[in-house]
Design an enzyme around this catalytic site. Structure first.
Site, mmCIF file in Angstrom:
data_model
loop_
_atom_site.group_PDB
_atom_site.id
_atom_site.type_symbol
_atom_site.label_atom_id
_atom_site.label_comp_id
_atom_site.label_asym_id
_atom_site.label_seq_id
_atom_site.Cartn_x
_atom_site.Cartn_y
_atom_site.Cartn_z
ATOM 1 N N PHE A 10 -7.458 20.916 -24.852
ATOM 2 C CA PHE A 10 -7.749 19.491 -24.926
ATOM 3 C C PHE A 10 -8.974 19.259 -24.046
ATOM 4 C CE2 PHE A 10 -7.592 15.054 -23.699
ATOM 5 C CZ PHE A 10 -7.632 14.489 -24.962
ATOM 6 N N ASP A 66 1.693 19.917 -20.802
ATOM 7 C CA ASP A 66 0.943 18.685 -21.076
ATOM 8 C C ASP A 66 1.871 17.839 -21.936
ATOM 9 O OD1 ASP A 66 -0.604 16.622 -22.012
ATOM 10 O OD2 ASP A 66 -2.397 17.837 -22.339
ATOM 11 N N TYR A 95 0.843 -1.201 0.000
ATOM 12 C CA TYR A 95 0.000 0.000 0.000
ATOM 13 C C TYR A 95 0.877 1.250 0.000
ATOM 14 C CZ TYR A 95 -3.882 3.118 0.748
ATOM 15 O OH TYR A 95 -4.809 4.103 0.573
HETATM 16 C C1 LIG Z 1 -5.235 11.765 -23.537
HETATM 17 C C2 LIG Z 1 -4.841 13.133 -23.233
HETATM 18 C C3 LIG Z 1 -5.066 13.706 -21.974
HETATM 19 C C4 LIG Z 1 -5.864 13.005 -20.881
HETATM 20 O O1 LIG Z 1 -5.269 11.855 -20.461
HETATM 21 P P1 LIG Z 1 -6.091 10.563 -19.959
HETATM 22 O O2 LIG Z 1 -4.981 9.615 -19.624
HETATM 23 O O3 LIG Z 1 -6.932 10.100 -21.103
HETATM 24 O O4 LIG Z 1 -6.866 10.960 -18.777
HETATM 25 C C5 LIG Z 1 -4.597 14.984 -21.748
HETATM 26 N N1 LIG Z 1 -3.970 15.677 -22.703
HETATM 27 C C6 LIG Z 1 -3.748 15.177 -23.927
HETATM 28 C C7 LIG Z 1 -3.047 15.988 -24.945
HETATM 29 C C8 LIG Z 1 -4.181 13.884 -24.236
HETATM 30 O O5 LIG Z 1 -3.978 13.409 -25.471
#
Ligand SMILES: *Cc1c(COP(=O)(O)O)cnc(C)c1O
Length: 465
Positions: free
Chosen positions: A131, A222, A79
């Site tokens: 996004f 991102d 855990y």
């Molecule tokens: C897929 C994606 C996300 C979100 O991620 P998840 O793992 O699907 O929650 C965020 N930003 C971009 C650019 C993505 O392609």
């Protein structure tokens, strides 16, 4: 149509061989006609077993390596304080350079936490195109997203090599208009998904860093497709040809203050993600908050074995040989289609090919759903599953109740990593060429069931006579 720009003579060939195979069901055209009719001409409603080549998404659909599968057996399912967490943390610090790491079940888990910590009601978050989940979390925290991507990103035929770039004038104007204190961070995506996998240049990122630093504004990255972006920088930007993908990835991260990651894309795993941050205060708050939404800060909603597979996947994802073949395969398919005169979005992006349905089916008005129609036709022809990114995905205006009519009416063919072969790419291209040859006979669709939210997932259609 623009001519192919292919110059290399050596193949992008796969830097791996196949050890285990997954058998696929081969179907007849008559069977597929029945299946798509029953699915209401919506590829999201097909059963995966009825699909031959599945290009619905590149999210969580990668093939793991033997090393990753071996790593799964090393899962330390404690855990607290799992060994796999420390391996993952060390890998992220080594390859991306961020100081603190919070595992999350996937990208949106990290987006939720960072948005809750940094955004106050009334705040503004500029970014290089939205996004879906990222923007929703910013809005749920009380913020407003403002798009500051270059105009070229919205033009499917503009050949700008870095359509993911930030328009520095737009960003400057946003800072002037709202004031730096209203902007908790600028959200910078690498290899911008909604623009079709288009990269940001290092030069542009450095300029964004300089501008935000002057105003004391953070950059949250991102980094879902950072390795693919790095490869485009290596190929296209002066001064980077002799750097490795790994070096470029680390340099990109160095101009940002933290990151959210969906490891289901570049990092070659079927589930997982993380939040990374350089500021200790934010890390402390995030490691507190992750307990509420994801799990303890040393697992964040993931099993130990999944963290191990991710650590190994991150290392594999920044290898030049891997990424050359990854993008090489996407470009191979794209060039075949371009050479056949099929209209696609250019330049070819990192994670897929986007067919221009308005040009493909010019006789079908947008109200008869050309991209939805085209995705269904391709499935019937060959069992290849793609998805609509056009008027159905765009939804309706809440005030007027009318459809949004997006400029881009696209069919997305997203290529999973390390899953399909060159022969599969040939089948996809041959099928689309066949549909293209017979395009004049294709009729549009009528929507017969429309869900209230994110209608593209569950809407049903019938064929127009
Ligand atoms: C897929 C994606 C996300 C979100 O991620 P998840 O793992 O699907 O929650 C965020 N930003 C971009 C650019 C993505 O392609």
């Amino acid at each position: 149509m623009a001519k192919s720009t292919k110059t290399t003579k050596r193949s992008w060939a796969e830097p791996y061989k196949i050890k285990m195979v997954e058998l696929l069901k081969m179907t007849t055209r008559e069977e597929r006609e029945k299946m798509i009719r029953e699915a209401g001409y919506n590829t999201f409603l097909l059963r995966s077993k009825d699909v031959y080549i599945d290009l619905l998404t590149d999210s969580g659909t990668s093939a793991m390596s033997d090393q990753q599968w071996a790593g799964m057996m090393l899962g330390d399912e404690a855990y607290a304080g799992s060994e796999n967490f420390y391996h993952l943390e060390e890998t992220i610090q080594n390859y991306y350079g961020y100081k603190y790491v919070i595992p999350c079940h996937q990208g949106r888990g990290a987006e939720n936490i960072i948005s809750k910590i940094l955004i106050k009601p009334g705040d503004i978050i500029p970014g290089n195109m939205y996004f879906t989940t990222t923007r929703l979390h910013q809005e749920l925290a009380g913020g407003t997203f403002v798009d500051v991507i270059v105009d070229e990103a919205h033009d499917p035929v503009n050949l700008h090599p870095f359509k993911g770039n930030v328009d520095l004038q737009k960003l400057t104007d946003v800072i002037k208009r709202y004031g730096a204190e209203k902007i908790p961070y600028v959200c910078i995506a690498t290899s911008v998904n909604m623009a079709g996998g288009q990269p940001i240049s290092m030069e542009n990122l450095k300029a964004v860093r300089k501008l935000t630093k002057k105003h004391g504004i953070r950059i949250i990255h991102d980094m879902t497709r950072v390795a693919e972006n790095a490869w485009f920088i290596k190929m296209r930007e002066k001064g980077y040809a002799n750097k490795t993908t790994a070096q470029i990835v680390k340099e990109i991260c160095s101009y940002t203050d933290g990151a959210t990651m969906s490891a289901k894309k570049d990092a070659l795993v079927n589930i997982g993600g993380f939040l990374a941050i350089n500021e200790h205060d934010i890390y402390e708050e995030a490691s507190n908050m992750v307990v509420v939404y994801e799990g303890l800060h040393t697992y964040g909603g993931m099993a130990g074995r999944d963290m191990e597979a991710m650590a190994i996947g991150i290392k594999e994802s920044v290898s030049d040989n891997h990424i050359r073949a990854r993008i090489g395969q996407v470009e191979y398919l794209g060039h075949k289609l371009i050479d056949a005169g099929v209209p696609i979005v250019q330049p070819i992006g990192g994670h897929g090919i986007f067919l221009d349905a308005k040009k493909f089916l010019p006789h079908i008005p947008q109200t008869a759903f050309p991209a939805q129609t085209l995705a269904a036709e391709i499935y019937v022809d060959s069992g290849v599953r793609s998805m609509e990114r056009g008027i159905v995905s765009a939804g309706r205006n809440k005030v007027t109740g009318d459809h949004y009519y997006p400029e881009l009416e696209l069919v997305r063919l997203t290529i999973p990593r390390r899953v399909y072969t060159q022969a599969h790419m040939d089948v996809i291209s041959e099928s689309i060429e066949e549909v293209f040859l017979n395009r004049k006979k294709i009729k549009g669709l009528k929507m017969i069931y429309e869900p209230k939210y994110l209608r593209f997932f569950q809407a049903k259609f019938t064929k127009l006579k």
